[in-house]
Every structure is written in C-alpha cells, then in structure tokens.
Design a protein around this motif. Structure first.
Motif, short mmCIF file in Angstrom:
data_model
loop_
_atom_site.label_atom_id
_atom_site.label_comp_id
_atom_site.label_asym_id
_atom_site.label_seq_id
_atom_site.Cartn_x
_atom_site.Cartn_y
_atom_site.Cartn_z
N LEU A 102 0.72 -1.18 0.07
CA LEU A 102 -0.11 -0.01 0.06
C LEU A 102 0.84 1.18 0.04
O LEU A 102 0.43 2.25 -0.62
CB LEU A 102 -0.91 0.05 1.15
N HIS B 116 -4.70 1.17 -6.16
CA HIS B 116 -4.33 0.20 -5.18
C HIS B 116 -5.74 -0.71 -4.88
O HIS B 116 -5.65 -1.81 -4.96
CB HIS B 116 -3.60 0.75 -4.03
N LYS C 289 -2.31 -7.73 -1.12
CA LYS C 289 -2.31 -6.35 -1.11
C LYS C 289 -3.01 -5.82 0.33
O LYS C 289 -2.86 -4.79 0.79
CB LYS C 289 -2.92 -5.40 -2.15
N SER D 19 -7.15 -0.70 1.63
CA SER D 19 -6.58 0.47 0.92
C SER D 19 -6.55 1.62 2.09
O SER D 19 -6.34 2.67 1.90
CB SER D 19 -7.36 0.92 -0.21
#
Length: 252
Positions: A139, A215, A223, A226
């Motif tokens: 991130l 993102h 990931k 966000s």
C-alpha cells in the motif's frame, strides 16, 4: 510551477491544459511511486536504500513532471491550484483564466494522471508485487500512511507541509532567479526530509487519492485493504494548507 515556460507559448486550450496535467502528474507519480516500490518491495536492486533515496526520488519526479506539464503551468497538485486561486491570481497559466471550469479541468487532469502513473508503477514492478511482502509496504507504494496514527496531528502535519510547499511556490513567481523546476524539486526534497517523517508527506490530494484508488482496483497479490479510514487526511490537510498559503500570499 512553471509559469515562465508556459508564458513563452500561445495560450493553451482547456483540453490542452487537461492533457498537460494528466501527462505531468502521471510522470510525477510513475517516478515517485516507482522510487518507493524500489525501496520497499522485495528483490529489487534498490531494496532498503532508505528515506533519503525516497525523498530525492520524489524531488526528481516533480522535476520531470514540471517539464512535462509546462503548457498548463505544471500544477500537478490540486493544492497548488487551490493556492493560486486563494492568492487572488487572475490566471492559472498564461492565457488560462481562473474560473470554476478551468479549476475543474486542472483537478480532473491531476487526479486522472495520478491514477495512471500509479498503474504504470505497478506494471513496472509487477513481479516484485507478486513476491511475499507486508500488505502495508505494498500500500505504501501507492498511498501515504502515518507512522503514528493520530488523525488530528496527522492533519496538522499535512497542513504544515502543504503550506510550506504552496507558499514558497507562490513566492518563486516573484523572484528574479528563473530556476523554477529545480527549485521546486529541491523544495520537495526539503519538505520530505524535514516534515515527511510523521505521515509520508502527501502534500498533494491527487498524489494520494489517485494511487489509493489504483491500489484498490489493481490485482495486487496480497495487497490487503486500502486504508480508507485515513484517506481523508492527505486530501483535507493539503487543501487547508494551500488555502492558508494563498491567503497569506495576498498579505505579503
């Protein structure tokens, strides 16, 4: 940022302003997010090279982006646009009057460019994003986050950093030394070294929100979230800082 170069050419149309800001901001974020990716992602040749590399990388990213967007005055940052408006400027660039429509054109170009630049950084480092790494590091390539989460104080940091950025940029326009792009690049480095530690110094709503959206939508392995709970800070803080800088510029 680059009003002197813009002044040498014919006044751009709003469509030219839009694409100029898209291109310049995309290059800014491609290189800026790229230097962060090189430092924090695993198995890169620049892995763990540190904060000094990141701050200088962002400074040089601004340097390149300013030249790429000279036709529009190279705002690259909604805070710069807001600061010019608040300062009482008649034009955003030579022949581009300050109006609601032109302001929205700048904003649109800046946010779209930031999103596209972040996508480019992802593509450049795709194989490194595929490696195992903390979700926060992935991130961090795209968006800022606080070292110590305290929304009020994080907001203060972003206000102060953006105030310095916008106020000094406005003062550059009144100095005889025409060193605009290099001066802005070194200003970015200086702000990063001095005030970047607490929040990662977004000092640019487009720089944070556009890549944060990238993102959220990109297929990044591992990931995580966000961090939308924090996302308002690097938008609201820079806008407040820019307004204060523009208003002070009217006084001094």
């Amino acid at each position: 940022m680059l009003h002197t170069l813009a002044a040498a050419a014919a006044a751009p149309t709003l469509m030219e302003v839009f694409w100029s800001e898209v291109l310049g901001t995309a290059i800014l974020i491609l290189l800026g997010a790229g230097v962060v990716a090189g430092v924090v992602l695993p198995k890169t040749k620049s892995n763990a090279s540190g904060w000094i590399v990141i701050t200088f990388g962002w400074g040089l990213a601004v340097f390149a982006g300013v030249y790429a967007a000279y036709r529009s005055g190279a705002h690259l940052n909604p805070a710069v646009t807001v600061g010019l408006w608040a300062s009482g400027a008649a034009e955003y660039a030579k022949g581009v009057p300050v109006t609601f429509v032109s302001t929205m054109v700048y904003f649109a170009g800046e946010f779209l460019g930031a999103f596209l630049g972040a996508v480019g950084a992802f593509l450049a480092y795709k194989k490194h994003f595929d490696e195992e790494a903390p979700a926060a590091d992935k991130l961090g390539v795209f968006a800022t986050g606080p070292a110590i989460r305290s929304y009020g104080w994080n907001l203060v940091t972003e206000i102060l950093g953006t105030f310095v950025l916008v106020y000094i940029i406005l003062r550059f326009g009144n100095t005889p030394a025409q060193v605009g792009p290099l001066a802005v690049a070194m200003l970015i480095v200086g702000i990063g070294l001095s005030l970047g530690g607490p929040t990662g110094y977004a000092i640019n709503p487009a720089r944070d929100l556009g890549p944060r959206i990238a993102h959220a939508v990109l297929p990044i392995r591992g990931k995580g979230a966000s961090d939308w709970a924090y996302s308002w800070v690097p938008v609201v803080g820079p806008i407040i800082g820019a307004l204060l800088a523009g208003l002070l510029a009217q006084v001094f």
